[in-house]
Design a protein around this motif. Structure first.
Motif, PDB file in Angstrom:
ATOM      1  N   PRO A  71       0.732  -1.082  -0.005  1.00 23.74           N
ATOM      2  CA  PRO A  71      -0.086   0.134   0.012  1.00 23.74           C
ATOM      3  C   PRO A  71       0.785   1.211  -0.031  1.00 23.74           C
ATOM      4  N   GLY A  72       2.356   1.209   0.529  1.00 24.13           N
ATOM      5  CA  GLY A  72       3.031   2.392   0.550  1.00 24.13           C
ATOM      6  C   GLY A  72       4.091   1.752   0.987  1.00 24.13           C
ATOM      7  N   GLY A  73       5.019   3.121   1.387  1.00 25.19           N
ATOM      8  CA  GLY A  73       6.254   3.042   2.107  1.00 25.19           C
ATOM      9  C   GLY A  73       5.898   3.010   3.603  1.00 25.19           C
ATOM     10  N   CYS A  74       6.875   2.559   4.524  1.00 19.62           N
ATOM     11  CA  CYS A  74       6.551   2.487   5.948  1.00 19.62           C
ATOM     12  C   CYS A  74       8.124   2.613   6.456  1.00 19.62           C
ATOM     13  N   GLU A  75       8.082   2.944   7.725  1.00 20.12           N
ATOM     14  CA  GLU A  75       9.230   3.319   8.589  1.00 20.12           C
ATOM     15  C   GLU A  75       8.830   2.427   9.778  1.00 20.12           C
ATOM     16  N   GLY A  76       9.876   1.896  10.616  1.00 19.92           N
ATOM     17  CA  GLY A  76       9.472   1.306  11.827  1.00 19.92           C
ATOM     18  C   GLY A  76       8.444   0.088  11.960  1.00 19.92           C
ATOM     19  N   GLY A  77       8.268  -0.488  13.057  1.00 16.01           N
ATOM     20  CA  GLY A  77       7.426  -1.488  13.147  1.00 16.01           C
ATOM     21  C   GLY A  77       7.925  -2.878  13.055  1.00 16.01           C
ATOM     22  N   VAL A  78       7.091  -3.969  12.702  1.00 19.48           N
ATOM     23  CA  VAL A  78       7.542  -5.111  12.452  1.00 19.48           C
ATOM     24  C   VAL A  78       6.851  -5.578  11.079  1.00 19.48           C
ATOM     25  N   LEU A  79       7.826  -6.276  10.454  1.00 21.06           N
ATOM     26  CA  LEU A  79       7.328  -6.559   8.998  1.00 21.06           C
ATOM     27  C   LEU A  79       7.572  -8.194   9.101  1.00 21.06           C
ATOM     28  N   ILE A  80       6.520  -9.007   8.788  1.00 16.32           N
ATOM     29  CA  ILE A  80       6.667 -10.370   8.770  1.00 16.32           C
ATOM     30  C   ILE A  80       6.699 -10.785   7.337  1.00 16.32           C
ATOM     31  N   THR A  81       7.904 -11.528   6.857  1.00 12.29           N
ATOM     32  CA  THR A  81       7.807 -11.890   5.548  1.00 12.29           C
ATOM     33  C   THR A  81       7.379 -13.586   5.760  1.00 12.29           C
ATOM     34  N   THR A  82       6.725 -13.837   4.783  1.00 11.83           N
ATOM     35  CA  THR A  82       6.329 -15.403   4.758  1.00 11.83           C
ATOM     36  C   THR A  82       6.748 -16.085   3.527  1.00 11.83           C
ATOM     37  N   ARG A  83       7.757 -15.739   2.979  1.00 12.87           N
ATOM     38  CA  ARG A  83       8.244 -16.608   1.577  1.00 12.87           C
ATOM     39  C   ARG A  83       8.712 -17.788   1.932  1.00 12.87           C
ATOM     40  N   ARG A  84       9.163 -18.051   2.970  1.00  6.05           N
ATOM     41  CA  ARG A  84       9.799 -19.489   3.535  1.00  6.05           C
ATOM     42  C   ARG A  84       8.591 -20.679   3.777  1.00  6.05           C
ATOM     43  N   MET A  85       7.294 -19.936   4.187  1.00 10.22           N
ATOM     44  CA  MET A  85       6.164 -20.800   4.222  1.00 10.22           C
ATOM     45  C   MET A  85       5.689 -21.230   3.009  1.00 10.22           C
ATOM     46  N   ASP A  86       6.063 -22.189   2.378  1.00  8.08           N
ATOM     47  CA  ASP A  86       5.902 -22.246   0.792  1.00  8.08           C
ATOM     48  C   ASP A  86       5.074 -23.879   0.727  1.00  8.08           C
ATOM     49  N   ARG A  87       4.694 -24.284   1.581  1.00 10.22           N
ATOM     50  CA  ARG A  87       4.143 -25.858   1.394  1.00 10.22           C
ATOM     51  C   ARG A  87       2.606 -25.726   0.594  1.00 10.22           C
ATOM     52  N   VAL A  88       2.578 -26.671  -0.246  1.00  5.17           N
ATOM     53  CA  VAL A  88       1.386 -26.903  -0.999  1.00  5.17           C
ATOM     54  C   VAL A  88       0.869 -28.499  -1.079  1.00  5.17           C
ATOM     55  N   THR A  89      -0.416 -28.655  -0.387  1.00  2.47           N
ATOM     56  CA  THR A  89      -0.756 -29.994  -0.495  1.00  2.47           C
ATOM     57  C   THR A  89      -2.074 -30.226  -1.201  1.00  2.47           C
ATOM     58  N   VAL A  90      -2.171 -30.914  -2.281  1.00  2.00           N
ATOM     59  CA  VAL A  90      -3.329 -31.226  -2.979  1.00  2.00           C
ATOM     60  C   VAL A  90      -3.868 -32.254  -2.725  1.00  2.00           C
ATOM     61  N   ASP A  91      -5.470 -32.270  -2.380  1.00  2.00           N
ATOM     62  CA  ASP A  91      -6.159 -33.333  -2.135  1.00  2.00           C
ATOM     63  C   ASP A  91      -7.027 -33.696  -3.226  1.00  2.00           C
ATOM     64  N   PRO A  92      -6.633 -34.436  -4.263  1.00  2.00           N
ATOM     65  CA  PRO A  92      -7.361 -34.516  -5.687  1.00  2.00           C
ATOM     66  C   PRO A  92      -8.773 -35.264  -5.242  1.00  2.00           C
TER      67      PRO A  92
END
Length: 442
Positions: A71-92
């Motif tokens: 939405p825009g730039g930011c200063e301070g606070g906590v940013l949580i990055t989730t790129r490592r949470m990359d599991r995909v499970t298909v139930d056909p």
């Protein structure tokens, strides 16, 4: 050292730490983010720790998967990055897929395809599946199947109290409703399960015209009339972009004003349905064909490299083709900065009610304008362009608000906004999750 640093196996980075800048890297390069701490989450437990820390320190929380819709730039606070949470499970058998918060749509398409199934993804395979769905999710098969949010079975979310909740429409109907359509205002979604559809192949691609040979307004007028004749199984969009004459661009785009109609159709007689479009005028390029769903990203061929861009959207009750023709002229080759115009045909299943907060379902079209380069020049192009169609504008679309306008304005109708504001007070009274498009703005 605080308890974040002392938590085993949790990667928390601060300005100046090795890897801090790399962790912030995302698709949108137009905004600077300098959080006080970045938590590189690898699990839901990491997200719980980060949210509890932020709440204890009274710090705002933001989330980044791929960085497409900042939405825009930011200063301070906590940013949580989730790129490592990359599991995909298909139930056909159940025709469902479970996706973690960092999964991109390309991964889901690849996992579902061998089972003859497809997700309700958008046009860009690199977009995050969870964040896209929380914003509604307008996909390439949207008129046939509705919004991606309409197909969510359950979500796991860390709320402002630091609790991990399993949310279904039966267990928590209000929170379920709010999460699907209001983005990340109510917590950090760590995983969700969503329905898949039985699609192996489709008829799709684009017809492109040279805007110097065929008036873009003529193409738009013909396309709009044609949309009134097509079945729900056909989803399409109109696009126009005046490309600069730069060596970095493919030769067939350099210096051209390219106007195109993009098609995705799962039924029979695709060729017959698009025949009226072929009669509009000489075609610059034609990629329409039967294709495996795995190639559906080629319909739009969205840029796959990070860059700076600004944009916004307007859900329209109708498309005034005369005023839209004027819009095409103001955003064409003579505009102060390059502008990409896209108009999506809505309706079909998109117009049906669902137990979520996705608004403006009565709209017949979605106008999307995207500019590159300087934000001030972007505003000089975008503001008068949207003003041309203001009389038919119902509101904006959360998934296509790219930092160019007021964060909360017009995203929801008054009734939806009022309900969201009440639930925000209930689930996040301290407004911990405020690094996003807010739900209380008018």
């Amino acid at each position: 050292m605080d308890h974040l640093d002392s938590t085993a196996d949790l990667l928390a980075l601060r300005p100046g730490d090795p890897g801090y800048d790399d962790e912030l890297a995302g698709f949108q390069l137009g905004f600077a983010q300098r959080p006080a701490v970045v938590v590189a989450a690898s699990s839901a437990a990491d997200v719980v720790t980060a949210v509890r820390y932020a709440a204890a320190e009274n710090l705002p929380v933001g989330v980044q998967a791929t960085g497409h819709g900042l939405p825009g730039g930011c200063e301070g606070g906590v940013l949580i990055t989730t790129r490592r949470m990359d599991r995909v499970t298909v139930d056909p058998a159940a025709r469902t897929v479970r996706v973690q918060a960092g999964v991109r749509w390309a991964q889901v398409v690849a996992a579902a395809g061998p089972h003859g199934l497809a997700p309700l993804n958008g046009s860009a395979p690199g977009v995050g599946a969870v964040s896209y769905t929380l914003g509604g999710g307008l996909g390439i098969l949207a008129r046939q199947y509705g919004y991606a949010a309409d197909h969510v079975r359950w979500l796991e979310v860390v709320t402002a109290d630091g609790e991990l909740r399993h949310v279904t429409v039966e267990s928590d109907p209000d929170l379920y409703w709010a999460l699907l359509g209001a983005g990340q205002n109510f917590g950090v979604v760590t995983e969700l399960e969503i329905g898949l559809v039985p699609v192996r192949t489709l008829y799709g691609g684009s017809l492109a015209f040279d805007g110097r040979v065929v008036d873009p307004a003529v193409v738009l007028r013909a396309w709009e009339a044609w949309t009134r004749t097509v079945p729900e199984g056909l989803t399409s969009s109109f696009a126009a972009a005046a490309y600069p004459d730069l060596p970095a661009l493919p030769a067939h785009l350099r210096g051209r004003h390219v106007v195109s109609v993009r098609i995705a159709h799962t039924g029979a007689d695709g060729e017959g349905l698009v025949a009226p479009l072929r009669r509009i005028g000489p075609v610059l390029a034609d990629s329409l064909r039967e294709m495996p769903y795995a190639e559906s990203h080629t319909i739009h061929s969205d840029p796959d490299f990070p860059h700076a861009y600004y944009g916004d959207s307007a859900v329209l009750r109708e498309l005034d083709v005369e005023r839209a023709g004027e819009l095409l002229r103001t955003t064409g080759p003579e505009a102060a900065t390059m502008c990409v115009v896209q108009v999506n045909h809505l309706g079909g299943v998109l117009g049906r009610p669902a137990p979520n907060a996705v608004p403006h379902r009565e709209g017949r079209f979605l106008l999307r304008l995207l500019t590159v380069g300087d934000r001030e020049r972007a505003r000089a192009v975008l503001d008068p362009a949207f003003a041309l169609l203001a009389d038919d504008t119902l509101g904006r679309s959360l998934n296509f608000a790219f930092g160019a306008g007021d964060r909360g304005r017009g995203l929801y109708d008054p009734g939806t906004r009022e309900r969201l504001a009440g639930l925000k007070e209930q689930y996040d009274p301290a407004n911990l999750f405020r690094r996003n498009y807010g739900v209380s703005a008018c």
